[in-house]
Design an enzyme around this catalytic site. Structure first.
Site, PDB file in Angstrom:
ATOM      1  N   LYS A  63       0.829  -1.202   0.000  1.00 46.88           N
ATOM      2  CA  LYS A  63       0.000   0.000   0.000  1.00 46.88           C
ATOM      3  C   LYS A  63       0.867   1.257   0.000  1.00 46.88           C
ATOM      4  CE  LYS A  63      -4.214  -1.825   2.126  1.00 46.88           C
ATOM      5  NZ  LYS A  63      -5.158  -1.714   3.265  1.00 46.88           N
ATOM      6  N   SER A  84      -0.944   2.294   6.862  1.00 42.33           N
ATOM      7  CA  SER A  84      -1.167   1.325   7.925  1.00 42.33           C
ATOM      8  C   SER A  84      -2.189   0.295   7.471  1.00 42.33           C
ATOM      9  CB  SER A  84      -1.673   2.043   9.187  1.00 42.33           C
ATOM     10  OG  SER A  84      -1.831   1.150  10.263  1.00 42.33           O
ATOM     11  N   ASP A  85      -2.079  -0.907   8.035  1.00 39.67           N
ATOM     12  CA  ASP A  85      -3.067  -1.942   7.730  1.00 39.67           C
ATOM     13  C   ASP A  85      -3.268  -2.791   8.983  1.00 39.67           C
ATOM     14  OD1 ASP A  85      -4.674  -3.221   5.481  1.00 39.67           O
ATOM     15  OD2 ASP A  85      -3.646  -4.959   6.316  1.00 39.67           O
ATOM     16  N   THR A  86      -4.494  -3.238   9.172  1.00 41.77           N
ATOM     17  CA  THR A  86      -4.843  -4.017  10.356  1.00 41.77           C
ATOM     18  C   THR A  86      -5.483  -5.333   9.940  1.00 41.77           C
ATOM     19  OG1 THR A  86      -5.227  -2.014  11.661  1.00 41.77           O
ATOM     20  CG2 THR A  86      -6.240  -4.052  12.472  1.00 41.77           C
ATOM     21  N   ALA A 121       0.230  -3.053  11.222  1.00 42.45           N
ATOM     22  CA  ALA A 121       1.537  -2.619  10.735  1.00 42.45           C
ATOM     23  C   ALA A 121       1.447  -1.161  10.310  1.00 42.45           C
ATOM     24  CB  ALA A 121       1.988  -3.486   9.561  1.00 42.45           C
TER      25      ALA A 121
END
Length: 205
Positions: A63, A84-86, A121
């Site tokens: 991303k 950010s990614d969850t 992250a």
């Protein structure tokens, strides 16, 4: 010191958390009018047998790669880019965003009465430097009744959220124990994010 950062996320919760840090930010989102179409959903597809931590870090990196290219392609001013990614995981099973109401009911049924992990992250690109961090928290749900799951899914709240729930919403009433970063579970761990932003000169001690 940069005067602002780009946030490559459509999540209003991440915007709210950056506001909490007092960091000025502008959105850098895909598929703006006149720009090259991007398949953002394809990035989030897990690889076969991919571990959750590896998955969420890989997706965040992809991303951020896309956001860096997006800024350059649009000729926007240079500034740090935050991404950010969850994801939610039980064991090695990855729970992303539900495809529909039935998928949301399945996820919540499988997480009911269990302790799962929430992995977020964060990555920051500042010039040629990329800094990354990973937040891992544990959330224990009480056992849901079928009626509770149905009512929650019918509210529409699970859609667009990893694991089919948002900790900041009504689902919090079913969390019997939490260990880790509340803001990380929301989608942007402020401790780790602040460390990355300090490295880019966006925050001072």
């Amino acid at each position: 010191m940069p005067s602002f950062i780009y946030l490559a996320s459509q999540s209003p919760r991440r915007r709210q958390l950056l506001d909490q840090l007092g960091v000025r930010h502008e959105l850098l989102l895909p598929n703006a009018d006149g720009d090259v179409a991007e398949d953002a959903e394809a990035i989030e597809v897990p690889l076969a047998s991919e571990a959750p931590a590896r998955y969420v870090q890989r997706v965040t990196g992809l991303k951020l790669d896309a956001a860096v290219a997006r800024r350059a392609r649009r000729g926007l001013p240079d500034a740090p880019i935050l991404c950010s990614d969850t994801t939610v995981a039980w064991g090695r099973t990855i729970y992303g965003k539900p495809e529909d109401a039935a998928d949301a009911r399945r996820m919540l049924g499988e997480l009911s009465g269990r302790t799962h992990r929430v992995l977020t992250a964060v990555a920051l690109q500042h010039g040629e430097t990329r800094s990354v961090a990973l937040s891992v928290s544990k959330v224990t749900f009480a056992t849901f009744t079928p009626a509770q799951i149905a009512a929650y899914v019918d509210s529409g709240e699970p859609m667009g959220k990893a694991g089919a729930y948002g900790i900041q919403g009504p689902a919090a009433q079913y969390v019997s124990h939490l260990a880790g970063s509340y803001t990380g579970i929301m989608g942007l761990p402020l401790f780790e994010t602040a460390q990355l932003l300090r490295s880019a000169g966006m925050l001072r001690d």
